[in-house]
Scaffold this motif. Structure first.
Motif, PDB file in Angstrom:
ATOM      1  N   VAL A  55       2.164 -14.475  10.242  1.00 61.38           N
ATOM      2  CA  VAL A  55       1.843 -15.901  10.261  1.00 61.38           C
ATOM      3  C   VAL A  55       0.630 -16.191   9.390  1.00 61.38           C
ATOM      4  CG1 VAL A  55       1.204 -17.850  11.732  1.00 61.38           C
ATOM      5  CG2 VAL A  55       2.851 -16.139  12.553  1.00 61.38           C
ATOM      6  N   HIS A  56      -0.262 -15.215   9.293  1.00 68.33           N
ATOM      7  CA  HIS A  56      -1.449 -15.361   8.449  1.00 68.33           C
ATOM      8  C   HIS A  56      -1.447 -14.200   7.450  1.00 68.33           C
ATOM      9  CE1 HIS A  56      -2.488 -17.315  12.326  1.00 68.33           C
ATOM     10  NE2 HIS A  56      -2.961 -18.246  11.517  1.00 68.33           N
ATOM     11  N   PRO A  57      -0.755 -14.379   6.343  1.00 64.21           N
ATOM     12  CA  PRO A  57      -0.568 -13.270   5.392  1.00 64.21           C
ATOM     13  C   PRO A  57      -1.893 -12.618   4.973  1.00 64.21           C
ATOM     14  CG  PRO A  57       0.781 -15.151   4.784  1.00 64.21           C
ATOM     15  CD  PRO A  57      -0.125 -15.629   5.886  1.00 64.21           C
ATOM     16  N   VAL A  58      -1.856 -11.289   4.921  1.00 61.01           N
ATOM     17  CA  VAL A  58      -3.022 -10.490   4.545  1.00 61.01           C
ATOM     18  C   VAL A  58      -2.794  -9.936   3.144  1.00 61.01           C
ATOM     19  CG1 VAL A  58      -4.376  -8.444   5.132  1.00 61.01           C
ATOM     20  CG2 VAL A  58      -3.442  -9.883   6.955  1.00 61.01           C
ATOM     21  N   PRO A  59      -3.809  -9.973   2.266  1.00 58.27           N
ATOM     22  CA  PRO A  59      -3.639  -9.400   0.920  1.00 58.27           C
ATOM     23  C   PRO A  59      -3.137  -7.962   0.989  1.00 58.27           C
ATOM     24  CG  PRO A  59      -5.703 -10.601   1.068  1.00 58.27           C
ATOM     25  CD  PRO A  59      -5.150 -10.550   2.464  1.00 58.27           C
ATOM     26  N   HIS A  60      -2.300  -7.601   0.047  1.00 57.34           N
ATOM     27  CA  HIS A  60      -1.640  -6.296   0.073  1.00 57.34           C
ATOM     28  C   HIS A  60      -2.651  -5.143   0.106  1.00 57.34           C
ATOM     29  CE1 HIS A  60       1.365  -3.222  -0.600  1.00 57.34           C
ATOM     30  NE2 HIS A  60       0.715  -2.808  -1.673  1.00 57.34           N
ATOM     31  N   ASP A  61      -3.713  -5.252  -0.676  1.00 63.00           N
ATOM     32  CA  ASP A  61      -4.697  -4.170  -0.704  1.00 63.00           C
ATOM     33  C   ASP A  61      -5.319  -3.949   0.667  1.00 63.00           C
ATOM     34  OD1 ASP A  61      -4.182  -3.810  -3.356  1.00 63.00           O
ATOM     35  OD2 ASP A  61      -6.007  -4.776  -4.087  1.00 63.00           O
ATOM     36  N   LEU A  62      -5.598  -5.039   1.391  1.00 65.95           N
ATOM     37  CA  LEU A  62      -6.172  -4.905   2.727  1.00 65.95           C
ATOM     38  C   LEU A  62      -5.145  -4.362   3.712  1.00 65.95           C
ATOM     39  CD1 LEU A  62      -8.551  -5.222   4.627  1.00 65.95           C
ATOM     40  CD2 LEU A  62      -7.923  -7.620   4.949  1.00 65.95           C
ATOM     41  N   VAL A  63      -3.885  -4.736   3.531  1.00 66.53           N
ATOM     42  CA  VAL A  63      -2.827  -4.184   4.384  1.00 66.53           C
ATOM     43  C   VAL A  63      -2.829  -2.660   4.311  1.00 66.53           C
ATOM     44  CG1 VAL A  63      -0.322  -3.958   4.658  1.00 66.53           C
ATOM     45  CG2 VAL A  63      -1.331  -6.207   4.310  1.00 66.53           C
ATOM     46  N   LEU A  64      -2.980  -2.123   3.112  1.00 66.17           N
ATOM     47  CA  LEU A  64      -2.990  -0.668   2.941  1.00 66.17           C
ATOM     48  C   LEU A  64      -4.174  -0.036   3.677  1.00 66.17           C
ATOM     49  CD1 LEU A  64      -2.054  -0.392  -0.858  1.00 66.17           C
ATOM     50  CD2 LEU A  64      -0.561  -0.102   1.133  1.00 66.17           C
ATOM     51  N   VAL A  65      -5.334  -0.696   3.634  1.00 68.25           N
ATOM     52  CA  VAL A  65      -6.519  -0.157   4.310  1.00 68.25           C
ATOM     53  C   VAL A  65      -6.334  -0.239   5.832  1.00 68.25           C
ATOM     54  CG1 VAL A  65      -9.011  -0.305   4.563  1.00 68.25           C
ATOM     55  CG2 VAL A  65      -7.961  -0.853   2.377  1.00 68.25           C
ATOM     56  N   ALA A  87     -12.574   9.730   7.989  1.00 70.19           N
ATOM     57  CA  ALA A  87     -13.406   8.640   7.506  1.00 70.19           C
ATOM     58  C   ALA A  87     -12.594   7.777   6.542  1.00 70.19           C
ATOM     59  CB  ALA A  87     -14.657   9.184   6.826  1.00 70.19           C
ATOM     60  N   VAL A  88     -12.291   6.558   6.955  1.00 72.55           N
ATOM     61  CA  VAL A  88     -11.459   5.675   6.153  1.00 72.55           C
ATOM     62  C   VAL A  88     -12.124   5.364   4.813  1.00 72.55           C
ATOM     63  CG1 VAL A  88     -10.370   3.398   6.093  1.00 72.55           C
ATOM     64  CG2 VAL A  88     -10.405   4.705   8.224  1.00 72.55           C
ATOM     65  N   TRP A  89     -13.449   5.252   4.813  1.00 75.86           N
ATOM     66  CA  TRP A  89     -14.148   4.843   3.603  1.00 75.86           C
ATOM     67  C   TRP A  89     -14.013   5.873   2.476  1.00 75.86           C
ATOM     68  CZ3 TRP A  89     -18.087   7.454   1.138  1.00 75.86           C
ATOM     69  CH2 TRP A  89     -18.675   8.504   1.844  1.00 75.86           C
ATOM     70  N   LEU A  90     -13.792   7.149   2.823  1.00 69.55           N
ATOM     71  CA  LEU A  90     -13.670   8.176   1.788  1.00 69.55           C
ATOM     72  C   LEU A  90     -12.495   7.898   0.863  1.00 69.55           C
ATOM     73  CD1 LEU A  90     -14.402  11.429   3.819  1.00 69.55           C
ATOM     74  CD2 LEU A  90     -15.799  10.462   1.989  1.00 69.55           C
ATOM     75  N   GLU A  91     -11.447   7.326   1.414  1.00 71.82           N
ATOM     76  CA  GLU A  91     -10.252   7.036   0.628  1.00 71.82           C
ATOM     77  C   GLU A  91     -10.245   5.609   0.099  1.00 71.82           C
ATOM     78  OE1 GLU A  91      -5.428   6.828   1.422  1.00 71.82           O
ATOM     79  OE2 GLU A  91      -6.670   8.187   2.611  1.00 71.82           O
ATOM     80  N   CYS A  92     -10.818   4.682   0.884  1.00 62.90           N
ATOM     81  CA  CYS A  92     -10.670   3.260   0.559  1.00 62.90           C
ATOM     82  C   CYS A  92     -11.947   2.603   0.053  1.00 62.90           C
ATOM     83  CB  CYS A  92     -10.177   2.501   1.779  1.00 62.90           C
ATOM     84  SG  CYS A  92      -8.646   3.153   2.472  1.00 62.90           S
ATOM     85  N   GLY A  93     -13.075   3.280   0.207  1.00 66.24           N
ATOM     86  CA  GLY A  93     -14.352   2.686  -0.167  1.00 66.24           C
ATOM     87  C   GLY A  93     -15.038   2.063   1.041  1.00 66.24           C
ATOM     88  N   GLU A  94     -16.378   2.012   0.985  1.00 69.49           N
ATOM     89  CA  GLU A  94     -17.141   1.524   2.125  1.00 69.49           C
ATOM     90  C   GLU A  94     -16.865   0.050   2.405  1.00 69.49           C
ATOM     91  OE1 GLU A  94     -21.294   2.659   2.350  1.00 69.49           O
ATOM     92  OE2 GLU A  94     -20.944   4.242   0.875  1.00 69.49           O
ATOM     93  N   ALA A  95     -16.835  -0.778   1.366  1.00 71.08           N
ATOM     94  CA  ALA A  95     -16.627  -2.206   1.574  1.00 71.08           C
ATOM     95  C   ALA A  95     -15.281  -2.479   2.231  1.00 71.08           C
ATOM     96  CB  ALA A  95     -16.734  -2.946   0.244  1.00 71.08           C
TER      97      ALA A  95
END
Length: 270
Positions: free
Chosen positions: A22-32, A95-103
Motif C-alpha cells: 500500500v505504501h511502495p518502498v524503493p527497490h534498494d531499500l526493499v533489498l536492505v 552485521a547488515v551494514w557490512l553488506e549494505c552500508g551504515e546509512a
C-alpha cells in the motif's frame, strides 16, 4: 518438524509486512529490509513462541502469527542498529551494514520498527491496540533503556548488580512479548497470558544468556559454562511443560532451539 511450515509462513509474512504494497518502498531499500530479516531469521524459533503460546492457550498455532511477525520485525530492527560499528555490542548476528552500508542499515532499522507496530495495529483485531501498546512499551521501556545502560556501563567500572539490572531490562523481552501476544490472540484469560509470558521470558533469557553482551554470567565464565547454564534453563522449562497436551509446539521449539535453519548448533558461535 511442526515448526518448519510455521517458520516459512513467518518469514514470508514478515517480508510482506516490511514492504507494505500500500505504501511502495524503493527497490534498494526493499533489498536492505530483506537482508535484515535474513539476518534475524536464525532466531525465528524464538518468535514462534507466539504460535506455541496460542496453541497452549487452546487456539490454533496460526492465530499467534501476528505476534511472531512483530517480534521478528523488531528483532531485525535491533540487528540493523546494534551491529553498527559504533555500538560494538558483539551480537550473534550478521552485521547488515557490512553488506549494505551504515546509512542503509540505519534506514532499515528505522523502517522496521514502525512496520512492527503498524502490523500489530492492522492485523490483531480487537487486540490490536493492546498488543501495539505492549510492543511499544517493551521497546521504549525495556529494550532501549537496557541497551543504553549496557553502553553506559561498558566503558567504566561497574559492580555486578548494575550490569545484571541493565541486562535484565532487555534480555528475553522479545520472546516474552511474542508468547504473551500469542496467548492474547488465542483469547486466553489473564492467568494463562501471564503463564505464557513467563515461559517466553525463560526461553528468551536462556538464549540471551549464551549470546547477549552484559550478562553477568559473562564475567569470569567461559563460553562453555554459559552454554551449559542456558541449556539447563531450557531443560527446566521443557520439564515444566511436559505432560501438558497443549504444550506440544512449545516443547518442539525448545527441542529444536539449538538448531538453526541449516541444522547447526545455535549455541556454537560461527
Amino acid at each position: 518438524m511442526r515448526t518448519v511450515p510455521l517458520r516459512r509462513r513467518l518469514l514470508d509474512e514478515s517480508r510482506r509486512a516490511a514492504c507494505d504494497p500500500v505504501h511502495p518502498v524503493p527497490h534498494d531499500l526493499v533489498l536492505v529490509l530483506d537482508r535484515a530479516l535474513e539476518a534475524a531469521a536464525a532466531r525465528a524459533d524464538l518468535c514462534l513462541s507466539s504460535c506455541a503460546a496460542a496453541e497452549w492457550a487452546g487456539g490454533e498455532p496460526e492465530e499467534g502469527l501476528p505476534g511472531a511477525v512483530a517480534a521478528l520485525l523488531m528483532d531485525a530492527a535491533l540487528t540493523c542498529h546494534l551491529t553498527l560499528p559504533g555500538f560494538s555490542m558483539d551480537l550473534p548476528s550478521e552485521a547488515v551494514w557490512l553488506e549494505c552500508g551504515e546509512a542503509s542499515a540505519i534506514l532499515a532499522g528505522d523502517a522496521l520498527l514502525p512496520a512492527a507496530f503498524g502490523y500489530l495495529a492492522s492485523n490483531c483485531g480487537l487486540h490490536s491496540a493492546r498488543l501495539a501498546a505492549a510492543a511499544s512499551s517493551l521497546f521504549c521501556g525495556n529494550i532501549l533503556p537496557g541497551f543504553s545502560a549496557e553502553l553506559s556501563l561498558r566503558d567504566r567500572r561497574s559492580d555486578l548488580g548494575e550490569r545484571e539490572n541493565a541486562w535484565r531490562l532487555h534480555a528475553g523481552g522479545l520472546a516474552r512479548f511474542a508468547s504473551e501476544a500469542g496467548a492474547v490472540l488465542a483469547g486466553a484469560g489473564a492467568g494463562d497470558v501471564d503463564r505464557a509470558a513467563m515461559a517466553g521470558l525463560a526461553l528468551g533469557r536462556a538464549f540471551d544468556l549464551a549470546f547477549m553482551p552484559g550478562c553477568p554470567s559473562r564475567q569470569g565464565s567461559t563460553e562453555a559454562e554459559r552454554e551449559e547454564d542456558a541449556l539447563s534453563m531450557l531443560s527446566e522449562l521443557s520439564d515444566s511443560l511436559s505432560g501438558d497436551p497443549r504444550a506440544g509446539l512449545f516443547i518442539a521449539i525448545l527441542d529444536g532451539i539449538h538448531s538453526s535453519m541449516d541444522g547447526e548448533d545455535l549455541f556454537a558461535r560461527g
